[in-house]
Design a protein around this motif. Structure first.
Motif, PDB file in Angstrom:
ATOM      1  N   SER A   1       0.856  -1.126   0.045  1.00  0.00           N
ATOM      2  CA  SER A   1       0.259  -0.076   0.064  1.00  0.00           C
ATOM      3  C   SER A   1       0.828   1.218   0.001  1.00  0.00           C
ATOM      4  CB  SER A   1      -0.867   0.080   1.221  1.00  0.00           C
ATOM      5  OG  SER A   1      -0.153   0.062   2.458  1.00  0.00           O
ATOM      6  N   CYS A   2       2.212   1.152   0.433  1.00  0.00           N
ATOM      7  CA  CYS A   2       2.947   2.508   0.343  1.00  0.00           C
ATOM      8  C   CYS A   2       4.291   2.273  -0.349  1.00  0.00           C
ATOM      9  CB  CYS A   2       3.531   2.392   2.043  1.00  0.00           C
ATOM     10  SG  CYS A   2       2.196   2.836   3.336  1.00  0.00           S
ATOM     11  N   SER A   3       4.167   1.034  -1.199  1.00  0.00           N
ATOM     12  CA  SER A   3       5.332   0.831  -2.102  1.00  0.00           C
ATOM     13  C   SER A   3       6.674   0.740  -1.270  1.00  0.00           C
ATOM     14  CB  SER A   3       5.443   1.813  -3.215  1.00  0.00           C
ATOM     15  OG  SER A   3       4.134   1.853  -4.266  1.00  0.00           O
ATOM     16  N   GLY A   4       6.536   0.341  -0.229  1.00  0.00           N
ATOM     17  CA  GLY A   4       7.718   0.361   0.778  1.00  0.00           C
ATOM     18  C   GLY A   4       7.223   0.091   2.249  1.00  0.00           C
ATOM     19  N   ILE A   5       7.908   0.113   3.131  1.00  0.00           N
ATOM     20  CA  ILE A   5       7.300  -0.074   4.608  1.00  0.00           C
ATOM     21  C   ILE A   5       6.748   1.479   4.867  1.00  0.00           C
ATOM     22  CG2 ILE A   5       7.955  -0.303   6.986  1.00  0.00           C
ATOM     23  CD1 ILE A   5      10.215  -1.878   6.066  1.00  0.00           C
ATOM     24  N   CYS A   6       5.484   1.368   5.195  1.00  0.00           N
ATOM     25  CA  CYS A   6       4.801   2.681   5.783  1.00  0.00           C
ATOM     26  C   CYS A   6       5.455   3.126   6.922  1.00  0.00           C
ATOM     27  CB  CYS A   6       3.598   2.181   5.934  1.00  0.00           C
ATOM     28  SG  CYS A   6       2.404   1.777   4.630  1.00  0.00           S
ATOM     29  N   LYS A   7       5.806   4.432   6.937  1.00  0.00           N
ATOM     30  CA  LYS A   7       6.667   4.985   7.880  1.00  0.00           C
ATOM     31  C   LYS A   7       7.829   4.065   8.563  1.00  0.00           C
ATOM     32  CE  LYS A   7       2.165   7.030   9.928  1.00  0.00           C
ATOM     33  NZ  LYS A   7       1.387   7.173  11.085  1.00  0.00           N
ATOM     34  N   SER A   8       8.622   3.907   7.411  1.00  0.00           N
ATOM     35  CA  SER A   8       9.708   2.953   7.526  1.00  0.00           C
ATOM     36  C   SER A   8      10.619   3.651   8.775  1.00  0.00           C
ATOM     37  CB  SER A   8      10.509   2.958   6.375  1.00  0.00           C
ATOM     38  OG  SER A   8      10.903   4.103   5.897  1.00  0.00           O
ATOM     39  N   VAL A   9      10.974   4.814   8.816  1.00  0.00           N
ATOM     40  CA  VAL A   9      11.887   5.498   9.845  1.00  0.00           C
ATOM     41  C   VAL A   9      11.290   4.881  11.380  1.00  0.00           C
ATOM     42  CG1 VAL A   9      12.819   7.298  11.183  1.00  0.00           C
ATOM     43  CG2 VAL A   9      12.488   7.366   8.373  1.00  0.00           C
ATOM     44  N   GLU A  10      10.094   5.061  11.622  1.00  0.00           N
ATOM     45  CA  GLU A  10       9.549   4.558  12.861  1.00  0.00           C
ATOM     46  C   GLU A  10       9.345   3.318  12.987  1.00  0.00           C
ATOM     47  OE1 GLU A  10       8.166   6.733  10.775  1.00  0.00           O
ATOM     48  OE2 GLU A  10       8.373   8.746  11.755  1.00  0.00           O
ATOM     49  N   ARG A  11       8.930   2.379  11.814  1.00  0.00           N
ATOM     50  CA  ARG A  11       8.555   0.935  12.019  1.00  0.00           C
ATOM     51  C   ARG A  11       9.841   0.145  11.494  1.00  0.00           C
ATOM     52  NH1 ARG A  11       4.771  -0.398   8.368  1.00  0.00           N
ATOM     53  NH2 ARG A  11       4.428  -2.379   9.682  1.00  0.00           N
ATOM     54  N   MET A  12      11.010   0.364  11.066  1.00  0.00           N
ATOM     55  CA  MET A  12      12.007  -0.298  10.537  1.00  0.00           C
ATOM     56  C   MET A  12      12.529  -1.305  11.668  1.00  0.00           C
ATOM     57  SD  MET A  12      13.593  -1.501   7.974  1.00  0.00           S
ATOM     58  CE  MET A  12      13.486  -0.264   6.668  1.00  0.00           C
ATOM     59  N   GLU A  13      12.554  -0.816  13.056  1.00  0.00           N
ATOM     60  CA  GLU A  13      12.939  -1.885  14.178  1.00  0.00           C
ATOM     61  C   GLU A  13      12.108  -2.816  14.281  1.00  0.00           C
ATOM     62  OE1 GLU A  13      15.149  -3.634  16.809  1.00  0.00           O
ATOM     63  OE2 GLU A  13      15.819  -1.946  15.558  1.00  0.00           O
ATOM     64  N   GLU A  14      10.676  -2.327  14.244  1.00  0.00           N
ATOM     65  CA  GLU A  14       9.533  -3.416  14.707  1.00  0.00           C
ATOM     66  C   GLU A  14       9.766  -4.549  13.509  1.00  0.00           C
ATOM     67  OE1 GLU A  14       4.974  -3.803  13.704  1.00  0.00           O
ATOM     68  OE2 GLU A  14       5.643  -1.682  13.887  1.00  0.00           O
ATOM     69  N   VAL A  15       9.568  -3.946  12.222  1.00  0.00           N
ATOM     70  CA  VAL A  15       9.726  -5.043  11.166  1.00  0.00           C
ATOM     71  C   VAL A  15      10.954  -5.616  11.154  1.00  0.00           C
ATOM     72  CG1 VAL A  15       9.742  -5.354   8.479  1.00  0.00           C
ATOM     73  CG2 VAL A  15       8.550  -3.649   9.795  1.00  0.00           C
ATOM     74  N   HIS A  16      12.170  -5.505  11.483  1.00  0.00           N
ATOM     75  CA  HIS A  16      13.273  -6.163  11.700  1.00  0.00           C
ATOM     76  C   HIS A  16      12.935  -7.189  12.956  1.00  0.00           C
ATOM     77  CE1 HIS A  16      17.359  -7.176  11.491  1.00  0.00           C
ATOM     78  NE2 HIS A  16      17.649  -7.023  12.836  1.00  0.00           N
ATOM     79  N   GLN A  17      12.566  -7.032  13.834  1.00  0.00           N
ATOM     80  CA  GLN A  17      12.295  -7.646  14.919  1.00  0.00           C
ATOM     81  C   GLN A  17      11.285  -9.064  14.662  1.00  0.00           C
ATOM     82  OE1 GLN A  17      13.995  -8.094  18.033  1.00  0.00           O
ATOM     83  NE2 GLN A  17      15.210  -6.156  17.350  1.00  0.00           N
ATOM     84  N   ARG A  18      10.294  -8.654  13.801  1.00  0.00           N
ATOM     85  CA  ARG A  18       9.148  -9.601  13.456  1.00  0.00           C
ATOM     86  C   ARG A  18       9.452 -10.479  12.193  1.00  0.00           C
ATOM     87  NH1 ARG A  18       3.284  -7.167  14.751  1.00  0.00           N
ATOM     88  NH2 ARG A  18       2.893  -9.510  14.311  1.00  0.00           N
ATOM     89  N   CYS A  19      10.301  -9.875  11.630  1.00  0.00           N
ATOM     90  CA  CYS A  19      10.405 -10.367   9.886  1.00  0.00           C
ATOM     91  C   CYS A  19      11.822 -10.619   9.611  1.00  0.00           C
ATOM     92  CB  CYS A  19       9.909  -9.301   8.914  1.00  0.00           C
ATOM     93  SG  CYS A  19       8.251  -8.863   8.889  1.00  0.00           S
ATOM     94  N   GLY A  20      12.793 -10.133  10.754  1.00  0.00           N
ATOM     95  CA  GLY A  20      14.220 -10.557  10.449  1.00  0.00           C
ATOM     96  C   GLY A  20      14.504 -12.123  10.666  1.00  0.00           C
ATOM     97  N   GLU A  21      15.542 -12.413  10.070  1.00  0.00           N
ATOM     98  CA  GLU A  21      16.154 -13.909  10.285  1.00  0.00           C
ATOM     99  C   GLU A  21      17.015 -13.955  11.178  1.00  0.00           C
ATOM    100  OE1 GLU A  21      18.185 -14.534   6.545  1.00  0.00           O
ATOM    101  OE2 GLU A  21      19.584 -12.859   6.802  1.00  0.00           O
ATOM    102  N   GLY A  22      17.299 -12.992  11.999  1.00  0.00           N
ATOM    103  CA  GLY A  22      18.247 -12.813  13.211  1.00  0.00           C
ATOM    104  C   GLY A  22      19.478 -12.492  12.493  1.00  0.00           C
TER     105      GLY A  22
END
Length: 403
Positions: free
Chosen positions: A373-394
């Motif tokens: 919906s945002c052609s990228g992570i919506c509000k990526s600056v604020e959410r990149m850490e959260e996405v990394h924790q939930r989607c990251g491989e470690g």
């Protein structure tokens, strides 16, 4: 010898065709000679036959008809040698293609400073053949205003400092933020990037004027510059609001390492937008047929990868490659008419949580995640850490992954 412009002999025939014809003739000649060698003189055959018959009179041995067996063996022999000759010719063809690519890449590296890429110094040119080999180069497209986005990536999925250097030497992975210069070179924007690069050493600077409507040009210059600077199997373009799992990306690419001309991403075929003023408007919509038509298949722009020979093709033919308004469409158009394998890999376009979590639980971990919906992570600056924790491989996954 540029790609798409084969060198010709004095009679107008491409030298590559002449070479292959001569090689084929040589092996076929050997095949014919071998066949003649297999057939003895008829007179000798009669003598040998008589001798064999006399011997058989003194030995109690059953009569066996070998004519059919001999014919079958000879036919199989011929087919085997023809197959071997064909394999040799195909191997030579691939070798010639590889050498052409290397020559084209070397020539491009020497002259690439003429029209929009950093200058290759004499020392770099001299040591072109000694360049280390990498698995992939990842260019993160960024802008002057995106400092916070870059920092959010450095703090999550992208190694920093010594770890970034270790990634290059131990895993064969190059990662750089890619940016050109402002309309006023040497101004405050350029000085800010230079200061940031002095701190992190993670930029690839292009001889390109930054601007949203210049993304096709920037993409073209990026691939041309990267292939002249680093010798890698793959070259990746990714946006600075996308989450990446480097181990998964490396594993995905490694499966296609032996293939030539690979174009990988999440393939799509969206509508051609003729109406002016809308996002992703296509000024040259008329080239795609009637109103309402769709584009040809191409990888979505958030992330895609191309193999070395395609990056070389872009570099060598950059003068004549047309640039459309949308850079992902431009890239796809450059490969139309080429013998390219389109790899549609959906692990490169996962959604953020919970989509990435569901896929990981199902045994299909994601290589890249973003919000459509945002052609990228919506509000990526604020959410990149959260996405990394939930989607990251470690954070340690990349160091324990072998390619």
């Amino acid at each position: 010898m540029g790609i798409g412009r084969p060198q010709k002999s004095s009679n107008g025939v491409p030298t590559r065709w002449v070479s292959l014809f001569c090689i084929a003739s040589f092996f076929l000649g050997i095949l014919v000679v071998n066949r003649f060698w297999d057939f003895p003189d008829p007179a000798k055959m009669d003598e040998e036959a008589s001798s064999v018959k006399k011997d058989q009179l003194n030995v109690d041995h059953p009569t066996v008809n070998c004519e059919k067996q001999e014919t079958a063996v000879r036919a199989g022999d011929i087919l085997s040698q023809v197959s071997q000759t064909h394999d040799v010719i195909m191997t030579l063809d691939k070798t010639i293609s590889s050498l052409e690519m290397q020559l084209a890449s070397a020539r491009a590296a020497k002259v690439i400073n003429e029209d929009g890429s950093p200058m290759v110094t004499k020392s770099e040119t001299e040591h072109l053949k000694e360049r280390p080999k990498f698995l992939f180069v990842m260019g993160i497209m960024t802008a002057f205003s995106s400092r916070k986005r870059r920092d959010s990536i450095r703090q999550t999925w992208m190694p920093k400092g010594k770890e970034l250097k270790k990634l290059e030497t131990e895993k064969g992975i190059i990662i750089r933020f890619v940016i050109g210069h402002s309309a006023s070179p040497g101004g405050v924007l350029d000085r800010a990037i230079e200061a940031e690069d002095d701190q992190h050493k993670d930029f690839l600077r292009l001889n390109h004027v930054e601007g949203y409507h210049e993304l096709s040009s920037k993409t073209q210059i990026y691939f041309s510059t990267a292939v002249s600077k680093w010798d890698a199997d793959f070259y990746i373009k990714v946006d600075d609001d996308v989450h990446i799992n480097l181990g998964m990306v490396g594993s995905t690419l490694a499966r296609h390492r032996s293939k030539p001309r690979v174009y990988m991403g999440c393939m799509k075929s969206g509508p051609v937008l003729a109406q002016s003023g809308v996002k992703y408007h296509e000024p040259e919509y008329w080239k795609f047929g009637e109103e309402g038509n769709k584009y040809f298949r191409h990888a979505t722009g958030q992330i895609y990868a191309i193999s070395k020979d395609l990056a070389t093709y872009i570099s060598v033919n950059r003068h004549v490659l047309h640039r459309y308004a949308n850079e992902d469409v431009s890239l796809g158009s450059w490969f139309i008419g080429l013998d390219v394998e389109h790899v549609d890999d959906r692990s490169l376009c996962c959604g953020t949580a919970p989509d990435c979590e569901w896929k990981a639980q199902a045994g299909n971990p994601c290589a890249a995640s973003f919000d459509w919906s945002c052609s990228g992570i919506c509000k990526s600056v604020e959410r990149m850490e959260e996405v990394h924790q939930r989607c990251g491989e470690g954070d340690e996954a990349i160091w324990h992954t072998s390619f």
